[in-house]
Enzyme design. Structure first.
Site, PDB file in Angstrom:
ATOM      1  CG  ASP A 148      -5.314   2.265  -5.909  1.00 35.07           C
ATOM      2  OD1 ASP A 148      -5.825   3.137  -6.632  1.00 35.07           O
ATOM      3  OD2 ASP A 148      -4.886   2.495  -4.752  1.00 35.07           O
ATOM      4  CG  HIS A 205      -5.436   4.553   2.145  1.00 35.26           C
ATOM      5  ND1 HIS A 205      -4.934   5.409   3.097  1.00 35.26           N
ATOM      6  CD2 HIS A 205      -4.682   4.725   1.038  1.00 35.26           C
ATOM      7  CE1 HIS A 205      -3.918   6.072   2.574  1.00 35.26           C
ATOM      8  NE2 HIS A 205      -3.744   5.680   1.329  1.00 35.26           N
ATOM      9  CG  ASN A 251      -3.342   5.930  -6.283  1.00 28.23           C
ATOM     10  OD1 ASN A 251      -2.386   5.162  -6.236  1.00 28.23           O
ATOM     11  ND2 ASN A 251      -4.115   6.119  -5.232  1.00 28.23           N
ATOM     12  CD  GLU A 292      -7.707   0.971  -3.534  1.00 28.83           C
ATOM     13  OE1 GLU A 292      -7.710  -0.272  -3.290  1.00 28.83           O
ATOM     14  OE2 GLU A 292      -6.942   1.768  -2.973  1.00 28.83           O
ATOM     15  CE  LYS A 344      -4.140  -0.714  -3.220  1.00 29.06           C
ATOM     16  NZ  LYS A 344      -4.750   0.217  -2.248  1.00 29.06           N
ATOM     17  CE  LYS A 383      -1.076   2.225  -4.953  1.00 34.67           C
ATOM     18  NZ  LYS A 383      -2.213   3.118  -4.753  1.00 34.67           N
ATOM     19  CG  ASN A 433      -7.105   5.511  -1.168  1.00 32.22           C
ATOM     20  OD1 ASN A 433      -7.014   4.579  -1.955  1.00 32.22           O
ATOM     21  ND2 ASN A 433      -6.262   6.545  -1.208  1.00 32.22           N
ATOM     22  CG  ASN A 443       0.036   6.584   2.874  1.00 30.61           C
ATOM     23  OD1 ASN A 443      -0.877   7.300   3.231  1.00 30.61           O
ATOM     24  ND2 ASN A 443       0.430   6.529   1.632  1.00 30.61           N
ATOM     25  CG  ASP A 446      -5.819   5.420   6.697  1.00 35.13           C
ATOM     26  OD1 ASP A 446      -5.725   5.318   7.927  1.00 35.13           O
ATOM     27  OD2 ASP A 446      -4.844   5.490   5.917  1.00 35.13           O
TER      28      ASP A 446
END
Ligand code: GKR
Ligand code: MG
Length: 447
Positions: free
Chosen positions: A237, A341, A239, A262, A207, A209, A291, A343, A315
């Site tokens: 992803d 998900h 976001n 995502e 994946k 970011k 997420n 962090n 998550d």
């Protein structure tokens, strides 16, 4: 009547910090340190249960306020203990209930629910009391011995452009440790990152970011990854940084390259992110994961009604261990997919995710984990291993792992030296672009 399961004799909350690289996202650049909170619960049988969750003062205070509701209670009644915590919970000042539809990280603390670290520690104790692993206490019990995890790739900025105390691992004997603290921004460097991760952990699925460079640039990186890993499942992803129009333009025709996408877009023009993502799916036919737009049951109701998502990254720190698996069961029955998900986190979270994913019915998508960026800073004596792209699920009672208290106290010292404990990705970013401020619709380097 005497208790049939052990009684909680002590609950401690220990805030900890670890080192991070200058990874970039829509929210800015990761600071040199990340923070977490640990929960350590002891019981009358002499067992110790552990949990780890989001860092920062808000979560620390939520956890410490729960101590009187936990100490003195019977471990086997952990559901009642959590129920009591929930009934006592109030909406926090500053929580507008919007969740993280726009990845405003100051709101993440409201989406994460501190008590799930308590749930984890109590399940750890109950598993030890019964002599079975936590995954056997969840959902329909253990479904698999190892769980697939994905290689979580980041564009990393040059830490030398700052005077911040980022870790230097240039002398490490481990090629991944050397690489992860250096600048990686070109397509070639991201492909090298993926190859290095494949060598060390055996990942075949990745994946990236996004939300850092323009969508066109990031899609070129995705194409380069697919070229290198033709059999790999590649996902990006951003976001929710892209507009609906841009997301459709970038993703049309990418069906053979992206296995799913995502959170490509977010709320716009008066429409909620759930409505916009449904339109994106209609236009592109791509599978969509999130997420951001389904982080609680009320949001999920609307996301499901609109058929806005295919993969919910539930998550356990947003939904609880049991809650995440209730979602897994529902998605499986409906022909949809569960994943998680993450962090930045330590190896206690890694272990928790291993147990939750081991109990998830159906075929979960490979889990996110940031832990590869923290590997080596372990708080456990027996950190589960990632090998051939799979995370081992400990088969000893409870979580099946043991805290390394020396390491925990070192991580606590680091936390106590920090001037502020809340995540702030704007601070490091401002070294790259003076005056930088977060904009949910602009990749962080596009200003
Ligand atoms: O670590 O900066 C990060 C990620 O961007 C994280 O904050 C996200 O919540 O990984 C997460 C995601 O998948 O959106
Ligand atoms: Mg995401």
């Amino acid at each position: 009547m005497s208790a049939n399961t052990p009684i909680v004799t002590e609950m401690q909350v220990i805030p900890v910090a670890g080192y991070d690289s200058m990874e970039m996202t829509l929210s800015g650049a990761h600071a040199p340190y990340f923070t977490r909170n640990l929960v350590i619960i002891k019981d009358s049988s002499g067992h110790t249960g552990i949990g780890e969750i989001h860092g920062g003062d808000y979560t620390y205070e939520c956890l410490t306020s729960c101590i009187p509701l936990v100490v003195g209670q019977e471990v086997g009644k952990y559901r009642s203990i959590l129920g009591c915590i929930h009934r006592g919970g109030k909406q926090a000042a500053g929580d507008d209930g919007e969740g993280i539809q726009t990845l405003d990280i100051s709101k993440l603390k409201f989406v994460v629910k501190a008590e799930w670290a308590i749930e984890c520690a109590l399940l750890d104790l109950l598993g030890q009391h019964l002599g079975i692993p936590v995954c056997e206490l969840l959902a329909e019990g253990k479904q698999r011995d190892q769980v697939e995890v994905l290689g979580y790739l980041f564009y990393v900025s040059d830490k030398n452009k700052t005077d911040l105390p980022y870790l230097d691992e240039s002398q490490s004997r481990d090629p991944w440790f050397r690489m992860r603290r250096q600048e990686m921004i070109s397509h070639e460097q991201i492909v090298e990152q993926a190859c290095c991760l494949q060598d060390k952990y055996g990942y075949r699925n990745f994946k990236l970011k996004g939300g850092v460079f323009s969508g066109d640039y990031e899609m070129d990186t995705v194409r380069a990854l697919k070229k290198q890993f033709p059999q790999g499942r590649i996902n990006i992803d951003p976001n929710g940084a892209w507009s609906l129009e841009e997301a459709i333009r970038l993703c049309r025709g990418m069906g053979s390259i992206l296995s799913y996408i995502e959170d490509p877009c977010g709320p716009e023009a008066g429409f909620s992110s759930r409505e916009i993502m449904a339109e994106f799916k209609n236009a592109t036919g791509l599978l969509v994961a999130t997420n951001m737009i389904a982080t609680n049951w009320r949001q999920f109701y609307h996301a499901a009604a609109l058929k806005a998502v295919d993969i919910v990254l539930a998550d356990p720190h947003f939904w609880g261990l049991e809650g995440s698996l209730r979602m897994a069961a529902l998605l499986n029955d409906w022909g949809l997919t569960w994943g998680s998900h993450s962090n930045n986190h330590f190896d206690i979270t890694l272990t928790t995710f291993a147990h939750v994913a081991a109990a998830a019915p159906g075929s979960p998508t490979a889990l996110d984990t940031h832990w590869i960026w923290q590997d080596g800073q372990n708080l456990l004596k027996d950190t589960p291993v990632i090998k051939n792209g799979y995370l081992e699920v400990p088969d000893r009672p409870g979580l099946g792992v043991t805290l390394d208290m020396d390491q925990v106290m070192e991580a606590n010292k680091l936390y106590n030296r920090m001037p502020s404990h809340d995540r702030d990705d704007a601070m490091a970013m401002q070294y790259l672009i003076p005056g930088w401020i977060y904009d949910s619709k602009k990749p962080c380097l596009v200003r």
